[in-house]
Design a protein around this motif. Structure first.
Motif, mmCIF file in Angstrom:
data_model
loop_
_atom_site.group_PDB
_atom_site.id
_atom_site.type_symbol
_atom_site.label_atom_id
_atom_site.label_comp_id
_atom_site.label_asym_id
_atom_site.label_seq_id
_atom_site.Cartn_x
_atom_site.Cartn_y
_atom_site.Cartn_z
ATOM 1 N N ASP A 109 11.256 27.165 38.723
ATOM 2 C CA ASP A 109 12.747 27.114 38.675
ATOM 3 C C ASP A 109 13.244 27.420 40.312
ATOM 4 O OD1 ASP A 109 12.729 26.816 35.878
ATOM 5 O OD2 ASP A 109 12.989 28.748 35.663
ATOM 6 N N CYS A 110 14.244 26.818 40.677
ATOM 7 C CA CYS A 110 14.857 27.090 41.763
ATOM 8 C C CYS A 110 16.179 28.140 41.501
ATOM 9 C CB CYS A 110 15.874 26.061 42.354
ATOM 10 S SG CYS A 110 16.659 26.180 43.682
ATOM 11 N N LEU A 111 15.599 29.436 42.084
ATOM 12 C CA LEU A 111 16.518 30.572 41.914
ATOM 13 C C LEU A 111 17.581 31.045 43.016
ATOM 14 C CD1 LEU A 111 13.577 32.806 40.453
ATOM 15 C CD2 LEU A 111 15.464 31.644 39.134
ATOM 16 N N LYS A 112 18.788 30.833 43.010
ATOM 17 C CA LYS A 112 19.804 31.457 43.755
ATOM 18 C C LYS A 112 19.786 32.745 44.155
ATOM 19 C CE LYS A 112 22.814 27.604 42.530
ATOM 20 N NZ LYS A 112 23.995 27.108 42.010
ATOM 21 N N VAL A 113 19.020 32.969 45.172
ATOM 22 C CA VAL A 113 18.710 34.595 45.507
ATOM 23 C C VAL A 113 18.975 34.495 46.951
ATOM 24 C CG1 VAL A 113 17.278 36.258 45.790
ATOM 25 C CG2 VAL A 113 16.928 34.867 43.984
ATOM 26 N N ALA A 114 20.163 35.105 47.572
ATOM 27 C CA ALA A 114 20.399 35.694 49.033
ATOM 28 C C ALA A 114 19.760 36.764 49.314
ATOM 29 C CB ALA A 114 21.760 35.850 49.146
ATOM 30 N N GLY A 115 18.937 36.578 50.377
ATOM 31 C CA GLY A 115 18.043 37.560 50.778
ATOM 32 C C GLY A 115 17.580 37.253 52.562
ATOM 33 N N SER A 116 16.765 38.172 52.786
ATOM 34 C CA SER A 116 16.086 37.998 54.255
ATOM 35 C C SER A 116 14.923 38.720 54.099
ATOM 36 C CB SER A 116 17.177 38.355 55.412
ATOM 37 O OG SER A 116 17.527 39.579 55.213
ATOM 38 N N GLY A 117 14.182 38.707 55.402
ATOM 39 C CA GLY A 117 13.028 39.447 55.349
ATOM 40 C C GLY A 117 13.107 41.148 55.739
ATOM 41 N N PRO A 118 12.304 41.811 55.960
ATOM 42 C CA PRO A 118 10.874 41.460 55.518
ATOM 43 C C PRO A 118 10.827 41.030 53.835
ATOM 44 C CG PRO A 118 11.197 43.518 55.925
ATOM 45 C CD PRO A 118 12.365 43.134 56.154
ATOM 46 N N VAL A 119 9.768 40.002 53.668
ATOM 47 C CA VAL A 119 9.404 39.859 52.154
ATOM 48 C C VAL A 119 7.983 40.325 52.086
ATOM 49 C CG1 VAL A 119 11.249 38.005 52.084
ATOM 50 C CG2 VAL A 119 8.945 37.373 52.691
ATOM 51 N N LYS A 120 7.705 40.621 50.803
ATOM 52 C CA LYS A 120 6.362 40.635 50.292
ATOM 53 C C LYS A 120 5.976 40.065 49.027
ATOM 54 C CE LYS A 120 4.450 44.678 51.363
ATOM 55 N NZ LYS A 120 3.885 45.809 51.841
ATOM 56 N N ASN A 121 5.104 39.196 49.106
ATOM 57 C CA ASN A 121 4.742 38.189 47.721
ATOM 58 C C ASN A 121 3.412 38.886 47.259
ATOM 59 O OD1 ASN A 121 4.384 36.412 45.929
ATOM 60 N ND2 ASN A 121 4.034 34.764 47.115
ATOM 61 N N LEU A 122 3.651 39.720 46.335
ATOM 62 C CA LEU A 122 2.666 40.375 45.568
ATOM 63 C C LEU A 122 2.459 39.656 44.106
ATOM 64 C CD1 LEU A 122 2.903 44.028 46.721
ATOM 65 C CD2 LEU A 122 1.487 42.343 47.512
ATOM 66 N N THR A 123 2.785 38.294 44.034
ATOM 67 C CA THR A 123 2.406 37.399 43.034
ATOM 68 C C THR A 123 1.128 36.695 43.084
ATOM 69 O OG1 THR A 123 3.720 35.419 43.614
ATOM 70 C CG2 THR A 123 4.989 37.269 42.561
ATOM 71 N N ASN A 124 1.001 35.906 42.007
ATOM 72 C CA ASN A 124 -0.215 35.210 42.169
ATOM 73 C C ASN A 124 0.159 33.796 42.426
ATOM 74 O OD1 ASN A 124 1.024 34.447 39.655
ATOM 75 N ND2 ASN A 124 -0.926 34.478 38.514
ATOM 76 N N ALA A 125 1.293 33.446 42.884
ATOM 77 C CA ALA A 125 1.526 31.974 43.329
ATOM 78 C C ALA A 125 2.413 31.880 44.860
ATOM 79 C CB ALA A 125 2.371 31.342 41.993
ATOM 80 N N ASP A 126 2.263 30.789 45.299
ATOM 81 C CA ASP A 126 3.047 30.681 46.598
ATOM 82 C C ASP A 126 4.740 30.894 46.188
ATOM 83 O OD1 ASP A 126 1.076 30.038 48.000
ATOM 84 O OD2 ASP A 126 1.005 27.795 47.743
ATOM 85 N N VAL A 127 5.454 31.305 47.156
ATOM 86 C CA VAL A 127 6.769 31.171 46.968
ATOM 87 C C VAL A 127 7.526 30.475 48.166
ATOM 88 C CG1 VAL A 127 7.328 33.655 47.689
ATOM 89 C CG2 VAL A 127 8.977 32.513 46.401
ATOM 90 N N SER A 128 8.308 29.525 47.996
ATOM 91 C CA SER A 128 9.014 28.958 49.131
ATOM 92 C C SER A 128 10.547 29.400 49.333
ATOM 93 C CB SER A 128 8.881 27.293 48.721
ATOM 94 O OG SER A 128 7.886 26.684 48.751
ATOM 95 N N LEU A 129 10.997 29.640 50.418
ATOM 96 C CA LEU A 129 12.288 29.902 50.538
ATOM 97 C C LEU A 129 13.107 29.212 51.554
ATOM 98 C CD1 LEU A 129 10.933 33.491 52.197
ATOM 99 C CD2 LEU A 129 11.726 33.334 49.882
ATOM 100 N N TYR A 130 14.119 28.694 50.735
ATOM 101 C CA TYR A 130 15.308 27.952 51.225
ATOM 102 C C TYR A 130 16.608 28.379 51.995
ATOM 103 C CZ TYR A 130 12.247 25.194 48.353
ATOM 104 O OH TYR A 130 11.104 24.456 47.836
ATOM 105 N N LYS A 131 17.091 27.650 52.815
ATOM 106 C CA LYS A 131 18.205 28.099 53.781
ATOM 107 C C LYS A 131 19.533 27.519 52.966
ATOM 108 C CE LYS A 131 17.840 24.536 57.024
ATOM 109 N NZ LYS A 131 17.707 24.180 58.538
ATOM 110 N N THR A 132 19.354 26.787 51.670
ATOM 111 C CA THR A 132 20.497 26.372 50.824
ATOM 112 C C THR A 132 20.443 26.970 49.612
ATOM 113 O OG1 THR A 132 19.606 24.250 50.619
ATOM 114 C CG2 THR A 132 20.916 24.350 52.348
ATOM 115 N N ALA A 133 21.299 26.887 48.766
ATOM 116 C CA ALA A 133 21.069 27.583 47.282
ATOM 117 C C ALA A 133 20.568 26.308 46.487
ATOM 118 C CB ALA A 133 22.469 27.793 46.967
ATOM 119 N N ASP A 134 20.198 25.117 46.971
ATOM 120 C CA ASP A 134 19.668 24.250 45.960
ATOM 121 C C ASP A 134 17.977 23.869 46.126
ATOM 122 O OD1 ASP A 134 19.756 22.858 48.038
ATOM 123 O OD2 ASP A 134 21.135 21.372 47.495
ATOM 124 N N CYS A 135 17.303 24.746 46.790
ATOM 125 C CA CYS A 135 15.944 24.437 47.012
ATOM 126 C C CYS A 135 15.540 22.946 47.556
ATOM 127 C CB CYS A 135 15.196 24.749 45.689
ATOM 128 S SG CYS A 135 15.310 26.569 45.225
#
Length: 112
Positions: free
Chosen positions: A56-82
């Motif tokens: 799912d494309c999730l509308k989340v506004a943020g910035s780094g630092p980021v830490k992905n401690l999940t079991n899947a890749d996460v792609s970050l987008y500069k727009t709200a629609d992925c």
């Protein structure tokens, strides 16, 4: 007591029911990325998301630092629609990235 005809009817009904179960279309199940994702929210506070939904494309506004401690890749987008052309970066499972610019949406799995 069941007669020969009654037994055949019962067996026929059981076979028909099992065919329906076997041939029923499977409904795709939504799944979550197991683990946590930490980022700096737009208000400057560190936020953590647990077991986020995948695909799912999730509308989340943020910035780094980021830490992905999940079991899947996460792609970050500069727009709200992925939109694939607006992908900033992809953070692999177990990785962190201190230099992520401001992002407006994210998606687990489904790398484009």
């Amino acid at each position: 007591m069941l007669t020969g005809m009654g037994i055949r009817s019962l067996v026929g009904a059981a076979v028909a029911a099992s065919v329906v179960v076997v041939l029923s279309p499977t409904v795709p199940m939504a799944f979550a990325a197991d683990g946590t994702f930490t980022y700096v929210a737009a208000d400057g506070k560190v936020k953590t998301s647990a077991n986020p939904p995948s695909g799912d494309c999730l509308k989340v506004a943020g910035s780094g630092p980021v830490k992905n401690l999940t079991n899947a890749d996460v792609s970050l987008y500069k727009t709200a629609d992925c939109t694939p052309g607006n992908r900033l970066t992809t953070v692999n499972p177990g990785d962190d990235d201190a230099d992520v610019p401001t992002f407006q949406s994210l998606r687990w799995g489904n790398a484009d």
